[in-house]
Scaffold this active site. Structure first.
Site, PDB file in Angstrom:
ATOM      1  N   GLY A   1      -3.186  -3.553   6.562  1.00 11.35           N
ATOM      2  CA  GLY A   1      -3.768  -2.353   5.954  1.00 11.35           C
ATOM      3  C   GLY A   1      -5.220  -2.601   5.599  1.00 11.35           C
ATOM      4  O   GLY A   1      -5.832  -3.584   6.041  1.00 11.35           O
ATOM      5  N   GLN A   2      -5.758  -1.717   4.780  1.00  8.58           N
ATOM      6  CA  GLN A   2      -7.193  -1.763   4.475  1.00  8.58           C
ATOM      7  C   GLN A   2      -7.612  -3.112   3.875  1.00  8.58           C
ATOM      8  O   GLN A   2      -8.583  -3.724   4.323  1.00  8.58           O
ATOM      9  CB  GLN A   2      -7.540  -0.639   3.495  1.00  8.58           C
ATOM     10  CG  GLN A   2      -9.026  -0.564   3.228  1.00  8.58           C
ATOM     11  CD  GLN A   2      -9.372   0.248   1.985  1.00  8.58           C
ATOM     12  OE1 GLN A   2      -8.514   0.568   1.169  1.00  8.58           O
ATOM     13  NE2 GLN A   2     -10.639   0.583   1.861  1.00  8.58           N
TER      14      GLN A   2
ATOM     15  N   TYR B   1       1.493   7.955  -7.452  1.00  9.62           N
ATOM     16  CA  TYR B   1       0.877   6.654  -7.143  1.00  9.62           C
ATOM     17  C   TYR B   1       0.428   5.968  -8.440  1.00  9.62           C
ATOM     18  O   TYR B   1       0.717   4.794  -8.678  1.00  9.62           O
ATOM     19  CB  TYR B   1      -0.320   6.903  -6.211  1.00  9.62           C
ATOM     20  CG  TYR B   1      -1.184   5.709  -5.909  1.00  9.62           C
ATOM     21  CD1 TYR B   1      -0.686   4.588  -5.253  1.00  9.62           C
ATOM     22  CD2 TYR B   1      -2.537   5.713  -6.261  1.00  9.62           C
ATOM     23  CE1 TYR B   1      -1.509   3.504  -4.953  1.00  9.62           C
ATOM     24  CE2 TYR B   1      -3.360   4.636  -5.965  1.00  9.62           C
ATOM     25  CZ  TYR B   1      -2.846   3.538  -5.317  1.00  9.62           C
ATOM     26  OH  TYR B   1      -3.654   2.475  -5.033  1.00  9.62           O
TER      27      TYR B   1
ATOM     28  N   ASP C   1       9.929  -3.348   8.331  1.00  8.08           N
ATOM     29  CA  ASP C   1       9.829  -2.542   7.118  1.00  8.08           C
ATOM     30  C   ASP C   1      10.099  -3.434   5.910  1.00  8.08           C
ATOM     31  O   ASP C   1      11.133  -4.100   5.857  1.00  8.08           O
ATOM     32  CB  ASP C   1      10.879  -1.406   7.219  1.00  8.08           C
ATOM     33  CG  ASP C   1      10.729  -0.387   6.099  1.00  8.08           C
ATOM     34  OD1 ASP C   1      10.507  -0.796   4.941  1.00  8.08           O
ATOM     35  OD2 ASP C   1      10.849   0.816   6.395  1.00  8.08           O
ATOM     36  N   ILE C   2       9.208  -3.417   4.947  1.00  9.94           N
ATOM     37  CA  ILE C   2       9.311  -4.268   3.748  1.00  9.94           C
ATOM     38  C   ILE C   2      10.654  -4.066   3.027  1.00  9.94           C
ATOM     39  O   ILE C   2      11.137  -4.954   2.333  1.00  9.94           O
ATOM     40  CB  ILE C   2       8.130  -3.958   2.777  1.00  9.94           C
ATOM     41  CG1 ILE C   2       8.102  -4.869   1.544  1.00  9.94           C
ATOM     42  CG2 ILE C   2       8.157  -2.522   2.280  1.00  9.94           C
ATOM     43  CD1 ILE C   2       7.456  -6.170   1.764  1.00  9.94           C
TER      44      ILE C   2
ATOM     45  N   ILE D   1     -11.897   1.127  -2.702  1.00 14.01           N
ATOM     46  CA  ILE D   1     -12.442   0.058  -1.867  1.00 14.01           C
ATOM     47  C   ILE D   1     -13.104   0.677  -0.634  1.00 14.01           C
ATOM     48  O   ILE D   1     -12.455   1.419   0.100  1.00 14.01           O
ATOM     49  CB  ILE D   1     -11.331  -0.914  -1.389  1.00 14.01           C
ATOM     50  CG1 ILE D   1     -10.479  -1.411  -2.560  1.00 14.01           C
ATOM     51  CG2 ILE D   1     -11.929  -2.074  -0.596  1.00 14.01           C
ATOM     52  CD1 ILE D   1     -11.164  -2.325  -3.507  1.00 14.01           C
TER      53      ILE D   1
ATOM     54  N   LYS E   1       1.642   2.540 -10.435  1.00 11.89           N
ATOM     55  CA  LYS E   1       0.709   1.468 -10.813  1.00 11.89           C
ATOM     56  C   LYS E   1       0.904   1.084 -12.284  1.00 11.89           C
ATOM     57  O   LYS E   1       0.958  -0.098 -12.615  1.00 11.89           O
ATOM     58  CB  LYS E   1      -0.743   1.881 -10.532  1.00 11.89           C
ATOM     59  CG  LYS E   1      -1.078   1.944  -9.045  1.00 11.89           C
ATOM     60  CD  LYS E   1      -0.818   0.619  -8.335  1.00 11.89           C
ATOM     61  CE  LYS E   1      -1.131   0.635  -6.865  1.00 11.89           C
ATOM     62  NZ  LYS E   1      -0.684  -0.573  -6.153  1.00 11.89           N
TER      63      LYS E   1
ATOM     64  N   GLY F   1       1.899  -5.910   3.751  1.00  4.01           N
ATOM     65  CA  GLY F   1       0.875  -4.887   4.015  1.00  4.01           C
ATOM     66  C   GLY F   1      -0.339  -5.555   4.638  1.00  4.01           C
ATOM     67  O   GLY F   1      -1.495  -5.191   4.377  1.00  4.01           O
TER      68      GLY F   1
ATOM     69  N   ASP G   1       3.886  -6.719   8.238  1.00  4.03           N
ATOM     70  CA  ASP G   1       3.507  -5.299   8.150  1.00  4.03           C
ATOM     71  C   ASP G   1       4.374  -4.520   9.142  1.00  4.03           C
ATOM     72  O   ASP G   1       5.175  -5.100   9.880  1.00  4.03           O
ATOM     73  CB  ASP G   1       2.015  -5.113   8.462  1.00  4.03           C
ATOM     74  CG  ASP G   1       1.441  -3.891   7.745  1.00  4.03           C
ATOM     75  OD1 ASP G   1       2.183  -2.910   7.553  1.00  4.03           O
ATOM     76  OD2 ASP G   1       0.256  -3.917   7.377  1.00  4.03           O
TER      77      ASP G   1
HETATM   78  N1  SER Z   1      -7.949   4.081  -2.876  1.00  2.00           N
HETATM   79  C1  SER Z   1      -6.877   4.530  -3.706  1.00  2.00           C
HETATM   80  C2  SER Z   1      -6.647   5.970  -3.538  1.00  2.00           C
HETATM   81  O1  SER Z   1      -7.607   6.693  -3.466  1.00  2.00           O
HETATM   82  C3  SER Z   1      -7.159   4.247  -5.159  1.00  2.00           C
HETATM   83  O2  SER Z   1      -6.512   3.089  -5.521  1.00  2.00           O
HETATM   84  O3  SER Z   1      -5.541   6.398  -3.516  1.00  2.00           O
END
Ligand code: SER
Length: 313
Positions: free
Chosen positions: A12-13, A139, A50-51, A169, A143, A9, A35
């Site tokens: 990415g951000q 999501y 693709d991972i 972030i 986690k 990744g 990535d």
């Molecule tokens: N930035 C993420 C989200 O909003 C939170 O881990 O999905």
């Protein structure tokens, strides 16, 4: 021993900022970025695929004699709700494979968890390190499951895997993506060129947040800490800021004209299930975590950088 680092990744951000930081610290030849696509101006070693092509991933780990992986691949909260099956497959499937490679090749692993691991039943203020984890997004489910899988691989196989629960972030290099906290980035991205922004959350929505430089600092600090100090193998709470959408608007307005309209959508429910503030004393005690950026400094830095990037005066 020279560290040879793989970042998944990578563009990415978080990766977009972590990869250059790692290159500076360990040398360009020791950082391998993978990535789905890469920016044109990237300088360094990269693979675009693709991972989920795990055989290929394994060959790269062997070929480059990788010692450390920063596994950043993830579908975020909004994208996850749009495609729960893919979210599970990508987030959990890739983590399981990385942990198995870590076992096989003795790799050290960084994997980010998130405030999305928390849910409505979690204490909302000063959320403790050990607490109720009943997330209501897929999501968040990946986690919590991922945190437990990391701990299991550490206990059962001795894998040196380390993790933090990142707050939202706030960054500027990559445009806002499919997350709930990304509204904060969009407020800059749309606000700077147009002076207007429609916010998908209520103005009083308070979420734990962090400037991206502090997030990079956390990842590097945690990975450098002596392994005996890392007593938490699920994931550490780390905190920096906690602001409402309105507070961000007010801070941005000190620099540029901005009109924000608040029109909550599906993201509001997700944001409401996350805490307001976190207790990160365990990370501060065990490996010395501290943050540098407050809201005024973050805002000033993002506006200065984005104006340059967007060529706006
Ligand atoms: N930035 C993420 C989200 O909003 C939170 O881990 O999905």
């Amino acid at each position: 021993m020279v560290e040879r680092i793989l970042v998944t990744g990578a563009f990415g951000q978080i990766g977009s900022e972590l990869v250059p930081a790692l290159q500076r610290e360990y040398g360009k030849d020791n950082v391998i970025a993978i990535d789905m696509k890469k920016p044109q101006d990237f300088e360094g070693i990269s693979y675009i695929f693709d991972i989920r092509r795990y055989d290929e991933l394994k060959e790269i780990i062997k070929k480059h004699r990788i010692t450390t992986v920063y596994h950043l691949v993830s579908l975020l909260s909004v994208a996850g709700e749009a495609n729960p099956d893919l979210c599970w497959e990508l987030n959990m499937g890739s983590l399981k494979n990385i942990l198995d490679f870590a076992r096989e090749f003795n790799l050290k692993v960084f994997w980010p968890s998130s405030i999305a691991a928390f849910g409505k039943t979690t204490p909302r203020y000063n959320t403790p390190q050990q607490t109720i984890l009943e997330p209501t997004t897929i999501y968040g489910v990946t986690k919590v499951s991922g945190e437990l899988l990391c701990q299991y691989y550490n206990l059962k196989y001795g894998v040196d895997v380390r993790s933090v629960r990142f707050p939202g972030i706030v960054s500027w290099k990559t445009p806002p993506s499919q997350g709930t906290t990304e509204y904060s980035i969009a407020m800059f991205y749309e606000g700077i060129p147009t002076g207007r922004y429609t916010c998908p959350l209520r103005e009083d929505t308070r979420i734990p947040m962090m400037y991206v430089d502090d997030a990079i600092k956390a990842a590097l600090m945690l990975m450098k800490a002596d392994s005996s100090k890392i007593r938490t193998r699920t994931s550490y709470n780390i905190a920096a800021l906690s602001f409402t959408a309105k507070e961000l608007e007010e801070e941005i307005k000190k620099h540029i004209p901005l009109v924000v309209e608040y029109r909550p959508d599906d993201r509001q429910k997700i944001a409401d299930s996350w805490p307001d503030t976190l207790d990160d004393s365990t990370a501060r005690e065990e490996w010395g975590w501290s943050h540098d950026y407050d809201l005024p400094r973050l805002t000033k830095e993002i506006i200065t950088n984005l104006k340059k990037k967007m060529k706006v005066e």
